[in-house]
Design an enzyme around this catalytic site. Sequence first.
Site, PDB file in Angstrom:
ATOM      1  N   ASN A   1       0.715  -1.297   0.025  1.00 38.21           N
ATOM      2  CA  ASN A   1      -0.107   0.181   0.117  1.00 38.21           C
ATOM      3  C   ASN A   1       1.011   1.172   0.015  1.00 38.21           C
ATOM      4  O   ASN A   1       0.436   2.237  -0.352  1.00 38.21           O
ATOM      5  CB  ASN A   1      -1.030  -0.020   1.315  1.00 38.21           C
ATOM      6  CG  ASN A   1      -1.632   1.446   1.396  1.00 38.21           C
ATOM      7  OD1 ASN A   1      -2.409   1.688   0.797  1.00 38.21           O
ATOM      8  ND2 ASN A   1      -1.294   2.109   2.436  1.00 38.21           N
TER       9      ASN A   1
ATOM     10  N   SER B   1      -3.592   2.776  -8.703  1.00 38.33           N
ATOM     11  CA  SER B   1      -4.524   3.954  -8.517  1.00 38.33           C
ATOM     12  C   SER B   1      -5.162   3.961  -9.919  1.00 38.33           C
ATOM     13  O   SER B   1      -4.718   3.418 -10.925  1.00 38.33           O
ATOM     14  CB  SER B   1      -3.553   4.976  -8.589  1.00 38.33           C
ATOM     15  OG  SER B   1      -4.497   6.527  -8.883  1.00 38.33           O
TER      16      SER B   1
ATOM     17  N   TYR C   1       3.972   8.860 -11.510  1.00 41.56           N
ATOM     18  CA  TYR C   1       3.064   8.181 -10.450  1.00 41.56           C
ATOM     19  C   TYR C   1       2.148   7.115 -11.359  1.00 41.56           C
ATOM     20  O   TYR C   1       2.127   5.966 -11.201  1.00 41.56           O
ATOM     21  CB  TYR C   1       2.168   9.044  -9.718  1.00 41.56           C
ATOM     22  CG  TYR C   1       1.145   8.311  -8.685  1.00 41.56           C
ATOM     23  CD1 TYR C   1       1.732   7.855  -7.544  1.00 41.56           C
ATOM     24  CD2 TYR C   1      -0.073   8.546  -8.906  1.00 41.56           C
ATOM     25  CE1 TYR C   1       0.876   7.167  -6.526  1.00 41.56           C
ATOM     26  CE2 TYR C   1      -1.052   7.968  -7.871  1.00 41.56           C
ATOM     27  CZ  TYR C   1      -0.481   7.439  -6.772  1.00 41.56           C
ATOM     28  OH  TYR C   1      -1.324   6.640  -6.062  1.00 41.56           O
ATOM     29  N   ALA C   2       1.634   7.676 -12.506  1.00 39.44           N
ATOM     30  CA  ALA C   2       0.946   6.890 -13.318  1.00 39.44           C
ATOM     31  C   ALA C   2       1.900   5.660 -13.860  1.00 39.44           C
ATOM     32  O   ALA C   2       1.089   4.564 -14.290  1.00 39.44           O
ATOM     33  CB  ALA C   2       0.282   7.783 -14.601  1.00 39.44           C
ATOM     34  N   ALA C   3       2.900   5.984 -14.453  1.00 39.05           N
ATOM     35  CA  ALA C   3       3.931   4.949 -15.014  1.00 39.05           C
ATOM     36  C   ALA C   3       4.041   3.824 -13.710  1.00 39.05           C
ATOM     37  O   ALA C   3       3.997   2.630 -14.111  1.00 39.05           O
ATOM     38  CB  ALA C   3       5.097   5.522 -15.277  1.00 39.05           C
ATOM     39  N   ALA C   4       4.309   4.395 -12.733  1.00 37.00           N
ATOM     40  CA  ALA C   4       4.558   3.284 -11.722  1.00 37.00           C
ATOM     41  C   ALA C   4       3.542   2.514 -11.441  1.00 37.00           C
ATOM     42  O   ALA C   4       3.541   1.190 -11.070  1.00 37.00           O
ATOM     43  CB  ALA C   4       5.049   3.943 -10.153  1.00 37.00           C
ATOM     44  N   LYS C   5       2.251   3.055 -11.280  1.00 37.59           N
ATOM     45  CA  LYS C   5       1.204   2.246 -11.033  1.00 37.59           C
ATOM     46  C   LYS C   5       0.586   1.104 -12.077  1.00 37.59           C
ATOM     47  O   LYS C   5       0.037   0.303 -11.670  1.00 37.59           O
ATOM     48  CB  LYS C   5      -0.204   3.437 -10.491  1.00 37.59           C
ATOM     49  CG  LYS C   5       0.291   4.020  -9.152  1.00 37.59           C
ATOM     50  CD  LYS C   5       0.394   3.010  -8.229  1.00 37.59           C
ATOM     51  CE  LYS C   5       0.451   3.903  -6.575  1.00 37.59           C
ATOM     52  NZ  LYS C   5       0.696   3.040  -5.626  1.00 37.59           N
TER      53      LYS C   5
ATOM     54  N   ILE D   1     -10.111   9.298  -3.200  1.00 34.55           N
ATOM     55  CA  ILE D   1     -10.550   8.759  -1.706  1.00 34.55           C
ATOM     56  C   ILE D   1     -10.666  10.143  -0.904  1.00 34.55           C
ATOM     57  O   ILE D   1      -9.666  11.042  -1.025  1.00 34.55           O
ATOM     58  CB  ILE D   1      -9.332   7.917  -1.420  1.00 34.55           C
ATOM     59  CG1 ILE D   1      -9.597   6.751  -2.217  1.00 34.55           C
ATOM     60  CG2 ILE D   1      -9.989   7.303   0.293  1.00 34.55           C
ATOM     61  CD1 ILE D   1     -10.906   5.911  -2.213  1.00 34.55           C
TER      62      ILE D   1
END
Lengths: 249, 79
Positions: A91, A143, A156-160, A189
């Site tokens: 997480n 995400s 962040y989008a690439a990692a997720k 959230i």
Amino acid sequence: MFRLDGKTALVTGASGGIGAAIARTLHAQGARVVLSGTREAVLAAVASEIAPDGERVHVCPADLSDPKAADALVAAAEVAAGAPLDILVNNAGLTRDGLAIRMKDEDWNRVMDVDLAAPFRLCRAALKGMLRRRAGRIVSIASIVGVTGNAGQANYAAAKAGMIGMSKSLAQEAGSRGVTVNVVAPGFIQTAMTDVLPEAQREKLLGGIPLGRMGKPEDIAASVAYLASDEAGWITGTTLNVNGGMAMP
Amino acid sequence: MSEIADKVKKIVVEHLGVEESKVTPEASFIDDLGADSLDTVELVMAFEEAFSVEIPEDAAEKIATVKDAIDYIEKQKAA
């Protein structure tokens, strides 16, 4: 249904809103939980809130930006819990937002290290024991932006998105041993961060969510509890989109 | 039988859950002992740990039988 009695779970990023809710829910379902994160005092507070008597709850701080710490965490958690790990919940994560043309290498690298490399290290360590024991559950928190992309979050989008591809691969590697690997991809959230959004932006955001509200950490925690349960034994390599209908990939 | 051969056999029996009598030098992990590709990787990792040797990927690929494993480890230990 969905009981986790006798199971041991490690939750990373357990000092955050979603992580704490996941730990609380798994514990309520009967699991022994090990809380990890960088902020030891917050972890201790979450632990005592989950179980004032300390029953079935342990704290195991780690800085996942350190590869050695990530490699060692599963073993440390098993020592703390006094039991082999049945459930790994990846997480922990962070953001370093910015438009790509101005994004610094260090912002790209840090997000990749903590949000993708560290979960891989934890999966690798956890799988060794799980494969041997012919049982185990890995649930990683990605995400919605890993599926849809988002301006300002290339890293962040690439990692997720990477986390989703990694999980599908691990699901194929581990399937023959009864170990499942799945992803939960949360949408918006409600957190301290979204509470301070201007009203107009808030309205616009909610307009894009068919279920008409932001998610609660508990919405995510319930999905994790399901995927961690014995009853979810025939679901692997999937990404559960928990986003109020905001995206239906 | 050498000490190494003995230990290799033990690891194979333990990991694959096969009868000791089936673990002959000529036995192929996959064809005779019912191992799948994941088992062979786990076996190599178990050998590495038990004998404190490193078995690189290209060498691991050539280890198909019990004898292959014993020979490789004996050679590493002698070196």
